[in-house]
Motif scaffolding. Structure first.
Motif, PDB file in Angstrom:
ATOM      1  N   PRO A   1     -40.449  54.618 121.865  1.00  0.00           N
ATOM      2  CA  PRO A   1     -41.279  53.568 122.475  1.00  0.00           C
ATOM      3  C   PRO A   1     -41.063  52.213 121.809  1.00  0.00           C
ATOM      4  CG  PRO A   1     -42.551  55.549 122.264  1.00  0.00           C
ATOM      5  CD  PRO A   1     -41.229  55.829 121.606  1.00  0.00           C
ATOM      6  N   ASP A   2     -40.894  52.223 120.495  1.00  0.00           N
ATOM      7  CA  ASP A   2     -40.639  50.968 119.787  1.00  0.00           C
ATOM      8  C   ASP A   2     -39.361  50.296 120.267  1.00  0.00           C
ATOM      9  OD1 ASP A   2     -42.679  50.262 118.116  1.00  0.00           O
ATOM     10  OD2 ASP A   2     -42.101  51.717 116.565  1.00  0.00           O
ATOM     11  N   ASP A   3     -38.337  51.123 120.501  1.00  0.00           N
ATOM     12  CA  ASP A   3     -37.067  50.587 121.004  1.00  0.00           C
ATOM     13  C   ASP A   3     -37.271  49.866 122.322  1.00  0.00           C
ATOM     14  OD1 ASP A   3     -35.734  51.650 118.888  1.00  0.00           O
ATOM     15  OD2 ASP A   3     -35.031  53.445 119.959  1.00  0.00           O
ATOM     16  N   VAL A   4     -38.075  50.490 123.196  1.00  0.00           N
ATOM     17  CA  VAL A   4     -38.297  49.890 124.517  1.00  0.00           C
ATOM     18  C   VAL A   4     -38.989  48.538 124.360  1.00  0.00           C
ATOM     19  CG1 VAL A   4     -39.362  50.175 126.787  1.00  0.00           C
ATOM     20  CG2 VAL A   4     -38.421  52.165 125.610  1.00  0.00           C
ATOM     21  N   CYS A   5     -40.040  48.509 123.523  1.00  0.00           N
ATOM     22  CA  CYS A   5     -40.740  47.247 123.275  1.00  0.00           C
ATOM     23  C   CYS A   5     -39.781  46.189 122.746  1.00  0.00           C
ATOM     24  CB  CYS A   5     -41.860  47.435 122.252  1.00  0.00           C
ATOM     25  SG  CYS A   5     -43.352  48.117 122.951  1.00  0.00           S
ATOM     26  N   ARG A   6     -38.923  46.622 121.800  1.00  0.00           N
ATOM     27  CA  ARG A   6     -38.000  45.682 121.188  1.00  0.00           C
ATOM     28  C   ARG A   6     -37.017  45.137 122.229  1.00  0.00           C
ATOM     29  NH1 ARG A   6     -35.458  48.726 117.375  1.00  0.00           N
ATOM     30  NH2 ARG A   6     -37.524  49.120 116.539  1.00  0.00           N
ATOM     31  N   GLU A   7     -36.538  46.047 123.070  1.00  0.00           N
ATOM     32  CA  GLU A   7     -35.582  45.648 124.105  1.00  0.00           C
ATOM     33  C   GLU A   7     -36.203  44.574 125.012  1.00  0.00           C
ATOM     34  OE1 GLU A   7     -32.761  47.153 123.692  1.00  0.00           O
ATOM     35  OE2 GLU A   7     -31.586  46.472 125.416  1.00  0.00           O
ATOM     36  N   VAL A   8     -37.453  44.821 125.386  1.00  0.00           N
ATOM     37  CA  VAL A   8     -38.122  43.861 126.272  1.00  0.00           C
ATOM     38  C   VAL A   8     -38.328  42.529 125.543  1.00  0.00           C
ATOM     39  CG1 VAL A   8     -40.261  43.396 127.562  1.00  0.00           C
ATOM     40  CG2 VAL A   8     -39.222  45.656 127.673  1.00  0.00           C
ATOM     41  N   SER A   9     -38.678  42.598 124.254  1.00  0.00           N
ATOM     42  CA  SER A   9     -38.840  41.357 123.479  1.00  0.00           C
ATOM     43  C   SER A   9     -37.534  40.592 123.404  1.00  0.00           C
ATOM     44  CB  SER A   9     -39.299  41.667 122.051  1.00  0.00           C
ATOM     45  OG  SER A   9     -40.570  42.228 122.067  1.00  0.00           O
ATOM     46  N   LEU A  10     -36.448  41.321 123.086  1.00  0.00           N
ATOM     47  CA  LEU A  10     -35.147  40.666 122.923  1.00  0.00           C
ATOM     48  C   LEU A  10     -34.653  40.023 124.208  1.00  0.00           C
ATOM     49  CD1 LEU A  10     -33.193  43.202 120.682  1.00  0.00           C
ATOM     50  CD2 LEU A  10     -33.998  40.926 120.061  1.00  0.00           C
ATOM     51  N   SER A  11     -35.037  40.605 125.322  1.00  0.00           N
ATOM     52  CA  SER A  11     -34.546  40.077 126.596  1.00  0.00           C
ATOM     53  C   SER A  11     -35.140  38.703 126.898  1.00  0.00           C
ATOM     54  CB  SER A  11     -34.914  41.026 127.735  1.00  0.00           C
ATOM     55  OG  SER A  11     -36.286  40.921 128.018  1.00  0.00           O
ATOM     56  N   GLY A  12     -36.251  38.378 126.231  1.00  0.00           N
ATOM     57  CA  GLY A  12     -36.889  37.095 126.478  1.00  0.00           C
ATOM     58  C   GLY A  12     -37.645  37.040 127.791  1.00  0.00           C
ATOM     59  N   LEU A  13     -37.897  38.206 128.373  1.00  0.00           N
ATOM     60  CA  LEU A  13     -38.637  38.246 129.640  1.00  0.00           C
ATOM     61  C   LEU A  13     -40.043  37.692 129.434  1.00  0.00           C
ATOM     62  CD1 LEU A  13     -38.912  39.282 132.615  1.00  0.00           C
ATOM     63  CD2 LEU A  13     -39.641  41.462 131.667  1.00  0.00           C
ATOM     64  N   ARG A  14     -40.463  36.810 130.356  1.00  0.00           N
ATOM     65  CA  ARG A  14     -41.817  36.265 130.279  1.00  0.00           C
ATOM     66  C   ARG A  14     -42.570  36.589 131.551  1.00  0.00           C
ATOM     67  NH1 ARG A  14     -40.852  30.206 128.177  1.00  0.00           N
ATOM     68  NH2 ARG A  14     -43.093  30.093 128.491  1.00  0.00           N
ATOM     69  N   GLY A  15     -43.891  36.629 131.434  1.00  0.00           N
ATOM     70  CA  GLY A  15     -44.746  37.033 132.545  1.00  0.00           C
ATOM     71  C   GLY A  15     -44.473  36.222 133.799  1.00  0.00           C
ATOM     72  N   ARG A  16     -44.234  36.916 134.886  1.00  0.00           N
ATOM     73  CA  ARG A  16     -43.888  36.231 136.124  1.00  0.00           C
ATOM     74  C   ARG A  16     -45.106  35.904 136.980  1.00  0.00           C
ATOM     75  NH1 ARG A  16     -39.555  35.280 133.751  1.00  0.00           N
ATOM     76  NH2 ARG A  16     -37.581  36.197 134.388  1.00  0.00           N
ATOM     77  N   GLY A  17     -46.285  36.226 136.454  1.00  0.00           N
ATOM     78  CA  GLY A  17     -47.490  35.983 137.238  1.00  0.00           C
ATOM     79  C   GLY A  17     -47.923  34.532 137.184  1.00  0.00           C
ATOM     80  N   GLY A  18     -47.449  33.787 136.215  1.00  0.00           N
ATOM     81  CA  GLY A  18     -47.829  32.389 136.167  1.00  0.00           C
ATOM     82  C   GLY A  18     -47.761  31.775 134.798  1.00  0.00           C
ATOM     83  N   ALA A  19     -48.433  32.382 133.842  1.00  0.00           N
ATOM     84  CA  ALA A  19     -48.558  31.735 132.548  1.00  0.00           C
ATOM     85  C   ALA A  19     -47.289  31.817 131.715  1.00  0.00           C
ATOM     86  CB  ALA A  19     -49.724  32.341 131.786  1.00  0.00           C
TER      87      ALA A  19
END
Lengths: 193, 569
Positions: B159-177
């Motif tokens: 699970p930590d790997d998945v979190c890290r992967e998402v962090s590294l990708s720089g993905l930001r919330g697409r809902g607005g903020a």
């Protein structure tokens, strides 16, 4: 025997209890195991079955979910989707989202209000038509959009919308425009059929 | 189902599809359906059945193909080539079918040029499958590589790997903020709690925005896979998708998708043969804009009035029934399978240094081709409007682009070259928001547009806090005075003061951002406000200015009392 207990403390009228539409409500209550957090889902089903939420229906739901009636009423009045009044035979919904607004859907609403002598949100005196507005249906590419008895009709003008609404009330069903006759690019939009 | 079954299923479906000489795809998204796509599909099916062509040609109802204003759309894919037809009627559908059988060009229907910028200039990540798979068949999603990322994560990543992967990708919330998704996930992961929840926000109340609906309609499994990945990453076993009440089709397709995924062992208990259990339930919204706000949304899921509560504690610490809850927008979840499947680096290479990846926009209003587009972050507004959207129709001038709905603002023509990313948009006084882009030409009046949005916010205010409840009413009243030519310059000052007050003192996002449409139009189109007040003139010709000069306070009270239409709501 929890279920029967709940039935007995309800002051449900025989007319409602024997109504076939009522089974859908009972099924949903059971499906959610009478959990109070299912309130909105139950109200959705009840409104779909009966067309609106009567006092008796709300009272019943309140008892079954063991929540105060005030909360059921609070929820039912908070959300736009729920209606406490019987709806007209037919419905005409005008989208007032930004894209439709920019393309002048306000004029359509005014025109329909004038034609049918009813304010948006209300039903005509003869109970034939409920005129309402909605915040964006997401069919912005077809703006301005009018929905007649669930049938979306895009690229309307005040004239075409009024004609379609009159047709709906007179014929009892929305007019299905033959697809071949849709205006081509840059053609005149809408127009009276 | 175990990973090898998943691969076998994908292989089998790909073989099945290759067995057809040709696949004819009809867009079955809401806009195309309302333009008559169902009739087109029926005609094609009939034609295929009549000609005994079932073994050769397959007709598929897919999700959104993009250029919604040109619907119904039909895409013919044969021998690796794709041809798209616009505004198809049952007549032209027969011609298309005939041309496929005979291998000739259809006599009167001409396809969209293959290099049409609207299609060619996009970069589709979230919408990769939409318009080419049948959203009602799980096999097609799997054949397109679906659930591979989940399988990979469950068996080869912690699970930590998945979190890290998402962090590294720089993905930001697409809902607005635009809050960094990885940070949110890590917070929810670390938050102590017996039970945790994952919530997908598919309420999408912004008028003029329909990205989330299209994603849910066109590729429901992508959302489910993203949610399951989130569940695994933060340690949740239950997810909710909150679908807007008006989105019947999206709700129905999601329901079917959940059932199929559960049946195949891709959701439910012991997902893909691992120890991970994950269930997803749908909650239907009932029409309240404020439910897009995360705390209101949670109240609504719990069956209450959708009123916000004060943060902190944030939902990641204390959310549904007091448990840690991860809330992301549908589009954010839909991006996650690509992030995990293709790697954070791949994703981070798209877009700008601070805003990574792509963004889906609903382009509509006064623009030649309206529809759904996905472009890399940082694409300029000019490219979107003039190249992809084909410019402003009828030779009119571009006036402004409204982004971010009632929480956003207007971008004037002088900023057409602004790159569309979180920072640049904030700098010019608007927001990315969920991605609605409404293009306005010179026939739009800016004070009128501001008044439209304030009317919306006033109507949608939940009423819990006074600044929003009272402030929006008063702001709308002042704007109405301006647009009806009865305002004084004092009113403008009052309006600006109220903007400040409502923005800083409201409880939730609705009230905090309600003044934005006013502030941004005042910033760039102040002249128009002054024109309305001083000259009693509406240059765009939208507002009906009262015949008589502005009445004094007493006169106005009298007008109120008499119920003069247009002055009071």
């Amino acid at each position: 025997m929890r279920h029967t207990d709940r039935q007995s403390d309800s002051s449900l009228s025989p007319a409602l209890a024997s109504d076939p539409r009522f089974t859908a409500v009972e099924r949903t209550l059971k499906q959610y195991q009478y959990r109070p957090d299912a309130l909105i889902e139950v109200l959705h089903v009840a409104q779909e079955a009966f067309g609106y939420l009567s006092d008796e229906l709300m009272d019943h739901v309140a008892r079954q979910l063991k929540v105060p009636l005030s909360r059921v009423y609070g929820v039912a009045t908070f959300y736009h989707f729920f209606s406490l009044e019987p709806q007209g035979e037919h419905s005409c919904v005008v989208c007032t989202g930004t894209a439709c607004y920019v393309k002048r859907s306000g004029e359509i609403v005014k025109r329909l209000e004038g034609e049918f002598g009813v304010k948006a949100g209300n039903t005509t005196a003869d109970g034939k038509l409920t005129l309402s507005t909605v915040r964006c249906l997401g069919s912005c590419g077809l703006a301005p959009v009018v929905v007649l008895d669930g049938e979306i009709a895009g690229r309307n003008t005040p004239d075409s919308a009024a004609a379609a609404a009159h047709h709906l009330v007179a014929e009892g069903k929305p007019e299905k425009k033959p697809v071949a006759e849709r205006p081509r690019r840059r053609g005149r939009r809408g127009g009276t059929p | 189902m175990i990973p090898s079954d998943l691969r076998a299923m994908a292989e089998q479906e790909r073989e099945r599809q290759e067995g057809f000489r040709c696949r004819i795809m009809v867009c079955a998204g809401t806009p195309c359906l309302s333009a008559g796509a169902d009739v087109v599909l029926e005609t094609l099916r009939q034609g295929i059945a009549e000609g005994g062509l079932d073994a050769e040609i397959e007709s598929v109802a897919t999700g959104c193909m993009g250029p919604c204003s040109r619907g119904p759309l039909v895409k013919v894919r044969s021998r690796g080539k794709e041809i798209v037809y616009e505004r198809v009627t049952s007549e032209s559908a027969r011609q298309i079918l005939f041309s496929v059988v005979k291998g000739r060009r259809p006599p009167t229907v001409s396809p969209l040029p293959p290099d049409l910028p609207f299609l060619a200039r996009q970069e589709r990540v979230v919408l990769a499958n939409s318009g080419s798979v049948n959203p009602e068949r799980i096999e097609e999603y799997v054949a397109a590589g679906g659930y591979e990322a989940l399988s990979h994560a469950l068996h080869e990543m912690t699970p930590d790997d998945v979190c890290r992967e998402v962090s590294l990708s720089g993905l930001r919330g697409r809902g607005g903020a635009g809050y960094p998704t990885g940070v949110k996930w890590s917070l929810a992961r670390k938050a102590p709690g017996e039970r945790k929840y994952v919530v997908a926000n598919g309420d999408e109340g912004d008028p003029g925005a329909y990205m989330d609906r299209s994603i849910m309609e066109s590729d429901p499994h992508r959302v489910l896979e993203g949610m399951a990945l989130a569940g695994y990453a933060i340690g949740a076993e239950q997810g909710f998708i909150y679908v807007r009440g008006e989105y019947h089709l999206a709700g129905r397709r999601l329901e079917g998708a959940i059932r199929d995924a559960e049946r195949k062992g891709l959701l439910g208990s012991r997902v893909l043969g691992s120890n991970f259990n994950f269930r997803i339930d749908i909650r239907t919204g009932a029409g309240a804009f404020v439910c897009g706000e995360e705390t209101s949304l949670m109240a609504s899921i719990m069956g209450k009035r959708g009123q916000p509560w004060h943060r902190p504690p944030y939902p990641a610490q204390k959310g549904l029934w007091g448990n840690p809850t991860l809330i992301n927008n549908v589009e954010t979840f839909a991006a996650v399978p690509a992030v995990v499947g293709r790697g954070a680096e791949w994703f981070a290479a798209i877009g700008t240094p601070k805003s990574r990846g792509t963004k889906v926009y609903a382009l509509c209003g006064q623009v030649e081709i309206a529809g759904l587009i996905e472009v890399p972050m940082g694409t300029t507004l000019r490219e979107v409007v003039y190249e992809i959207g084909g410019g402003i129709p009828s030779g009119k001038r571009f006036k402004a682009a409204q982004s971010g709905g009632p929480s956003g603002g207007c971008i004037p023509a002088s900023y057409l070259d602004t790159p569309l990313d979180y920072e640049s948009m904030e700098r010019i006084g608007t927001i990315m928001g969920s991605g609605g882009l409404i293009i306005m030409d010179e026939t739009s009046c800016m004070p009128d547009v501001a008044s439209f949005f304030l009317d919306f916010c006033r109507d949608e205010s939940c009423g819990k806090c006074a600044p929003c409840r009272v402030g929006t009413v008063e702001m709308h009243r002042l704007l109405r005075r301006i647009t009806s030519g009865t305002a004084t310059m004092d009113d403008l000052v009052k309006l600006e003061e109220l903007c400040e007050l409502v923005g800083t003192t409201s409880l939730c996002g609705l009230g905090m951002t309600a003044p934005n449409p006013v502030l941004s139009t005042l910033r760039y189109f102040r002249d128009e406000y002054v024109d309305h007040i001083r000259q009693r003139r509406c240059t765009a010709g939208v507002c009906t200015i009262a015949e008589n000069p502005a009445p004094g306070a007493e006169g106005e009270a009298l007008l109120h009392a008499m119920g003069v239409p247009g002055e009071v709501e």
